[in-house]
Design a protein around this motif. Structure first.
Motif, PDB file in Angstrom:
ATOM      1  N   VAL A  96      39.121 -12.227  29.845  1.00 29.71           N
ATOM      2  CA  VAL A  96      37.824 -12.453  29.230  1.00 29.71           C
ATOM      3  C   VAL A  96      38.077 -13.182  27.913  1.00 29.71           C
ATOM      4  O   VAL A  96      38.996 -12.847  27.177  1.00 29.71           O
ATOM      5  N   GLY A  97      37.288 -14.195  27.611  1.00 23.53           N
ATOM      6  CA  GLY A  97      37.463 -14.911  26.359  1.00 23.53           C
ATOM      7  C   GLY A  97      36.579 -16.139  26.294  1.00 23.53           C
ATOM      8  O   GLY A  97      35.588 -16.247  27.015  1.00 23.53           O
ATOM      9  N   THR A  98      36.952 -17.059  25.439  1.00 21.41           N
ATOM     10  CA  THR A  98      36.227 -18.318  25.262  1.00 21.41           C
ATOM     11  C   THR A  98      37.121 -19.457  25.726  1.00 21.41           C
ATOM     12  O   THR A  98      38.252 -19.577  25.275  1.00 21.41           O
ATOM     13  N   ALA A  99      36.595 -20.277  26.623  1.00 18.97           N
ATOM     14  CA  ALA A  99      37.373 -21.384  27.191  1.00 18.97           C
ATOM     15  C   ALA A  99      37.229 -22.630  26.328  1.00 18.97           C
ATOM     16  O   ALA A  99      36.136 -22.958  25.867  1.00 18.97           O
ATOM     17  N   TYR A 100      38.349 -23.290  26.106  1.00 18.45           N
ATOM     18  CA  TYR A 100      38.373 -24.568  25.394  1.00 18.45           C
ATOM     19  C   TYR A 100      39.112 -25.569  26.274  1.00 18.45           C
ATOM     20  O   TYR A 100      40.237 -25.316  26.689  1.00 18.45           O
ATOM     21  N   ILE A 101      38.469 -26.708  26.536  1.00 18.03           N
ATOM     22  CA  ILE A 101      39.080 -27.681  27.437  1.00 18.03           C
ATOM     23  C   ILE A 101      39.942 -28.698  26.706  1.00 18.03           C
ATOM     24  O   ILE A 101      40.589 -29.517  27.340  1.00 18.03           O
ATOM     25  N   ALA A 102      39.950 -28.646  25.364  1.00 18.25           N
ATOM     26  CA  ALA A 102      40.764 -29.560  24.563  1.00 18.25           C
ATOM     27  C   ALA A 102      41.589 -28.750  23.569  1.00 18.25           C
ATOM     28  O   ALA A 102      41.210 -27.637  23.208  1.00 18.25           O
ATOM     29  N   PRO A 103      42.706 -29.300  23.101  1.00 14.71           N
ATOM     30  CA  PRO A 103      43.560 -28.549  22.180  1.00 14.71           C
ATOM     31  C   PRO A 103      42.921 -28.296  20.818  1.00 14.71           C
ATOM     32  O   PRO A 103      43.297 -27.362  20.124  1.00 14.71           O
ATOM     33  N   VAL A 117      47.666 -33.148  38.317  1.00 14.47           N
ATOM     34  CA  VAL A 117      48.364 -32.173  37.480  1.00 14.47           C
ATOM     35  C   VAL A 117      49.610 -31.671  38.199  1.00 14.47           C
ATOM     36  O   VAL A 117      49.690 -31.700  39.422  1.00 14.47           O
ATOM     37  N   THR A 118      50.574 -31.227  37.407  1.00 15.52           N
ATOM     38  CA  THR A 118      51.777 -30.624  37.963  1.00 15.52           C
ATOM     39  C   THR A 118      51.713 -29.126  37.747  1.00 15.52           C
ATOM     40  O   THR A 118      51.018 -28.652  36.846  1.00 15.52           O
ATOM     41  N   GLU A 119      52.435 -28.397  38.543  1.00 17.37           N
ATOM     42  CA  GLU A 119      52.467 -26.944  38.406  1.00 17.37           C
ATOM     43  C   GLU A 119      52.969 -26.582  37.006  1.00 17.37           C
ATOM     44  O   GLU A 119      53.962 -27.122  36.535  1.00 17.37           O
ATOM     45  N   GLY A 120      52.237 -25.699  36.324  1.00 18.01           N
ATOM     46  CA  GLY A 120      52.622 -25.261  34.993  1.00 18.01           C
ATOM     47  C   GLY A 120      52.004 -26.064  33.863  1.00 18.01           C
ATOM     48  O   GLY A 120      52.073 -25.659  32.707  1.00 18.01           O
ATOM     49  N   GLN A 121      51.391 -27.196  34.178  1.00 18.82           N
ATOM     50  CA  GLN A 121      50.739 -28.016  33.155  1.00 18.82           C
ATOM     51  C   GLN A 121      49.526 -27.276  32.603  1.00 18.82           C
ATOM     52  O   GLN A 121      48.784 -26.640  33.337  1.00 18.82           O
ATOM     53  N   THR A 122      49.303 -27.353  31.295  1.00 21.76           N
ATOM     54  CA  THR A 122      48.152 -26.681  30.674  1.00 21.76           C
ATOM     55  C   THR A 122      46.862 -27.338  31.127  1.00 21.76           C
ATOM     56  O   THR A 122      46.702 -28.553  31.007  1.00 21.76           O
ATOM     57  N   LEU A 123      45.932 -26.510  31.638  1.00 26.45           N
ATOM     58  CA  LEU A 123      44.627 -26.986  32.081  1.00 26.45           C
ATOM     59  C   LEU A 123      43.581 -26.818  30.989  1.00 26.45           C
ATOM     60  O   LEU A 123      42.708 -27.651  30.805  1.00 26.45           O
ATOM     61  N   LEU A 124      43.655 -25.697  30.283  1.00 25.73           N
ATOM     62  CA  LEU A 124      42.724 -25.376  29.221  1.00 25.73           C
ATOM     63  C   LEU A 124      43.268 -24.196  28.438  1.00 25.73           C
ATOM     64  O   LEU A 124      44.332 -23.671  28.762  1.00 25.73           O
ATOM     65  N   ILE A 125      42.544 -23.788  27.413  1.00 25.38           N
ATOM     66  CA  ILE A 125      42.930 -22.647  26.589  1.00 25.38           C
ATOM     67  C   ILE A 125      41.816 -21.619  26.665  1.00 25.38           C
ATOM     68  O   ILE A 125      40.646 -21.973  26.648  1.00 25.38           O
ATOM     69  N   ILE A 126      42.212 -20.350  26.748  1.00 28.68           N
ATOM     70  CA  ILE A 126      41.229 -19.270  26.628  1.00 28.68           C
ATOM     71  C   ILE A 126      41.603 -18.460  25.400  1.00 28.68           C
ATOM     72  O   ILE A 126      42.714 -17.939  25.302  1.00 28.68           O
ATOM     73  N   GLU A 127      40.653 -18.401  24.469  1.00 30.72           N
ATOM     74  CA  GLU A 127      40.863 -17.614  23.260  1.00 30.72           C
ATOM     75  C   GLU A 127      40.398 -16.188  23.539  1.00 30.72           C
ATOM     76  O   GLU A 127      39.265 -15.956  23.956  1.00 30.72           O
ATOM     77  N   ALA A 128      41.298 -15.241  23.328  1.00 26.98           N
ATOM     78  CA  ALA A 128      40.980 -13.825  23.498  1.00 26.98           C
ATOM     79  C   ALA A 128      41.585 -13.076  22.318  1.00 26.98           C
ATOM     80  O   ALA A 128      42.797 -13.171  22.095  1.00 26.98           O
ATOM     81  N   MET A 129      40.764 -12.396  21.573  1.00 26.90           N
ATOM     82  CA  MET A 129      41.213 -11.608  20.418  1.00 26.90           C
ATOM     83  C   MET A 129      42.033 -12.459  19.457  1.00 26.90           C
ATOM     84  O   MET A 129      43.133 -12.089  19.055  1.00 26.90           O
ATOM     85  N   LYS A 130      41.504 -13.630  19.117  1.00 25.65           N
ATOM     86  CA  LYS A 130      42.103 -14.559  18.153  1.00 25.65           C
ATOM     87  C   LYS A 130      43.443 -15.128  18.610  1.00 25.65           C
ATOM     88  O   LYS A 130      44.193 -15.662  17.814  1.00 25.65           O
ATOM     89  N   THR A 131      43.748 -14.997  19.889  1.00 26.59           N
ATOM     90  CA  THR A 131      44.982 -15.555  20.445  1.00 26.59           C
ATOM     91  C   THR A 131      44.616 -16.671  21.411  1.00 26.59           C
ATOM     92  O   THR A 131      43.775 -16.497  22.283  1.00 26.59           O
ATOM     93  N   MET A 132      45.270 -17.817  21.238  1.00 25.52           N
ATOM     94  CA  MET A 132      45.023 -18.966  22.115  1.00 25.52           C
ATOM     95  C   MET A 132      45.994 -18.889  23.294  1.00 25.52           C
ATOM     96  O   MET A 132      47.203 -19.002  23.118  1.00 25.52           O
TER      97      MET A 132
END
Length: 164
Positions: A96-103, A117-132
């Motif tokens: 659960v968190g907030t999704a960010y599609i850009a760095p 995309v290749t396996e393991g490539q970053t797709l997006l960031i989810i911020e949860a409890m101040k952790t990206m």
């Protein structure tokens, strides 16, 4: 619990529970220090049944075709709307968190529709409890759909992207 202030501590805990409810919070954690070897540590958690629903997009010009025929016989039912979470290429949220599609704000997205995309490539960031938390591609493929927008709140298991 504190050795000397049990009634005050109970009142404090009740106040925390009221604060939790009045501010629509799900968890509070507090530590009170009364002195050496005398403290109170309280964690109040409200567990709620989270119900998520998906609403189909309104149908445009095809809506009249779904109306009953003039003769009284019902028309054929419209095709079922595909659930992206059931798609075999769905990448779902691990938290659960907030999704960010850009760095960072204003930067280009990590991936876009049509990107390979290749396996393991970053797709997006989810911020949860101040952790990206960087969400990696579970497999190589082509991004067919991006199902979240920047800054969107996501639930555990929510579909984020479709990779085929």
């Amino acid at each position: 619990m504190s050795k000397n202030n049990t009634e005050a501590d109970v009142a404090f805990i009740q106040a925390l529970a009221e604060l939790l409810n009045s501010n629509e919070l799900t968890e509070l954690s507090v530590k009170r220090e009364y002195g050496e070897d005398d403290s109170l540590e309280v964690r109040v958690v409200k567990q709620a049944n989270i119900v998520t629903t998906q609403v189909a997009a309104p149908m445009m010009a095809a809506a009249p075709a779904a109306m009953p025929a003039v003769g009284g016989a019902p028309a054929a039912a419209p095709a079922a709307v595909e659930d992206p979470a059931q798609h075999p290429g769905a990448v779902t949220s691990p938290m659960v968190g907030t999704a960010y599609i850009a760095p960072e704000p204003g930067a280009s997205p990590f991936v876009s529709v049509g990107a390979t995309v290749t396996e393991g490539q970053t797709l997006l960031i989810i911020e949860a409890m101040k952790t990206m938390n960087h969400i990696p591609a579970p497999r190589a493929g082509t991004v067919k759909r991006v199902l979240v927008s920047d800054g969107t709140a996501v639930e555990y298991g929510a579909p984020l992207m479709i990779i085929e």
